[in-house]
Scaffold this active site. Sequence first.
Site, mmCIF file in Angstrom:
data_model
loop_
_atom_site.group_PDB
_atom_site.id
_atom_site.type_symbol
_atom_site.label_atom_id
_atom_site.label_comp_id
_atom_site.label_asym_id
_atom_site.label_seq_id
_atom_site.Cartn_x
_atom_site.Cartn_y
_atom_site.Cartn_z
ATOM 1 C CD GLU A 116 2.745 -1.781 6.469
ATOM 2 O OE1 GLU A 116 2.612 -0.615 6.841
ATOM 3 O OE2 GLU A 116 3.011 -2.078 5.285
ATOM 4 C CG HIS A 130 0.366 3.848 8.028
ATOM 5 N ND1 HIS A 130 -0.659 3.161 7.441
ATOM 6 C CD2 HIS A 130 1.502 3.191 7.691
ATOM 7 C CE1 HIS A 130 -0.165 2.130 6.768
ATOM 8 N NE2 HIS A 130 1.135 2.124 6.908
ATOM 9 C CG HIS A 176 8.098 -1.765 3.985
ATOM 10 N ND1 HIS A 176 7.206 -2.779 4.220
ATOM 11 C CD2 HIS A 176 7.425 -0.621 4.284
ATOM 12 C CE1 HIS A 176 6.038 -2.279 4.626
ATOM 13 N NE2 HIS A 176 6.146 -0.966 4.685
ATOM 14 C CG HIS A 210 -0.324 -0.083 2.542
ATOM 15 N ND1 HIS A 210 -0.817 -0.854 3.574
ATOM 16 C CD2 HIS A 210 0.777 0.547 3.061
ATOM 17 C CE1 HIS A 210 -0.060 -0.691 4.655
ATOM 18 N NE2 HIS A 210 0.918 0.158 4.351
HETATM 19 C C1 DHB Z 1 6.083 3.217 2.349
HETATM 20 C C2 DHB Z 1 5.586 1.945 2.682
HETATM 21 C C3 DHB Z 1 4.513 1.839 3.562
HETATM 22 O O1 DHB Z 1 3.969 0.648 3.962
HETATM 23 C C4 DHB Z 1 3.911 2.980 4.092
HETATM 24 O O2 DHB Z 1 2.851 2.830 4.905
HETATM 25 C C5 DHB Z 1 4.402 4.229 3.770
HETATM 26 C C6 DHB Z 1 5.500 4.363 2.898
HETATM 27 C C7 DHB Z 1 7.227 3.356 1.383
HETATM 28 O O3 DHB Z 1 7.877 2.362 1.008
HETATM 29 O O4 DHB Z 1 7.478 4.507 0.952
HETATM 30 FE FE FE Z 2 2.462 0.945 5.560
#
Ligand code: DHB
Ligand code: FE
Length: 286
Positions: free
Chosen positions: A239, A59, A192, A12
Amino acid sequence: MATIVGGVATTHVPAIGKAIADKKFNDPYWKPFFKGFDYVHYWLARAKPDVAVVFYNDHGLNFFLDKLPTFAVGAANEYRSEDEGWGIPVSRTVPGDAALSWHVINALVVDEFDVTMCQEMLIDHAVTIPMTLMWPDQTWPVKIVPVEINTVQHPLPSLSRCLKLGRTIGRAIESYPQDLRVMVVGTGGLSHQLDGARAGFINKEFDQLCMDKIVAEPDALTRYSIHELVELSGAQGVEFLNWMAMRGAMTGQVSELHRNYHIPISNTAAATVVYDNQREGQRKAA
Ligand code: DHB
Ligand code: FE
């Protein structure tokens, strides 16, 4: 009775919203990611869901660190979004199915999940980006039931707890008397980490393992503690809890119809999958 027709899980990343607004579908950076949605659109056109139960993490738009439920379920007839500061267009309001939400909430509390019930809830990019990816024209042909999971402030719920939450929701949907076609959606991930010493961390091997195991052996993934999950997938890779809850909700025979995995989109290992969920009766009838 309501039927769970299958599921879609997707990253997302907010930057996707800007890329959609700028129609960057064929841009060399974006194409390998957006191409992964051709099959999703094909599947949605055939599956024709009436409702999407969306497992996601807020978030900081609706909940902040001062008051943060572990699990929250929306019970509204519409959900608004707001500017989160990412520079992406604010999406239109998404219709909700409050009656189905209350049915799900009742089943959760009976099963000892003491969820926060939200008759008003702002939805952030973790809902609006997947919705826009599935229906880029923003027609929203489905109503949603948003199920929010804390992936932000520790202690986080375990993989096992999220799988069980999903299973209760899956059983609840299948006991709902209305003839609805319900899809489940899991948003976020895969690996990530946005900040700290490991900012930019991605773990392709672990992502592949998660996508392999979640189809037929989701319980095998519950061996990882939350801290191991952070180590293996990054601070925001947790996540994946949303994916586990979505998987739990598919109580039939699950198979993977589609998988697209592309590194990176922004800071994230971007993954898009479609799952089929065949019920016992459907298999016999086939
Ligand atoms: C990014 C990834 C995320 O899951 C999020 O909530 C906000 C930013 C990103 O990779 O930029
Ligand atoms: Fe996120």
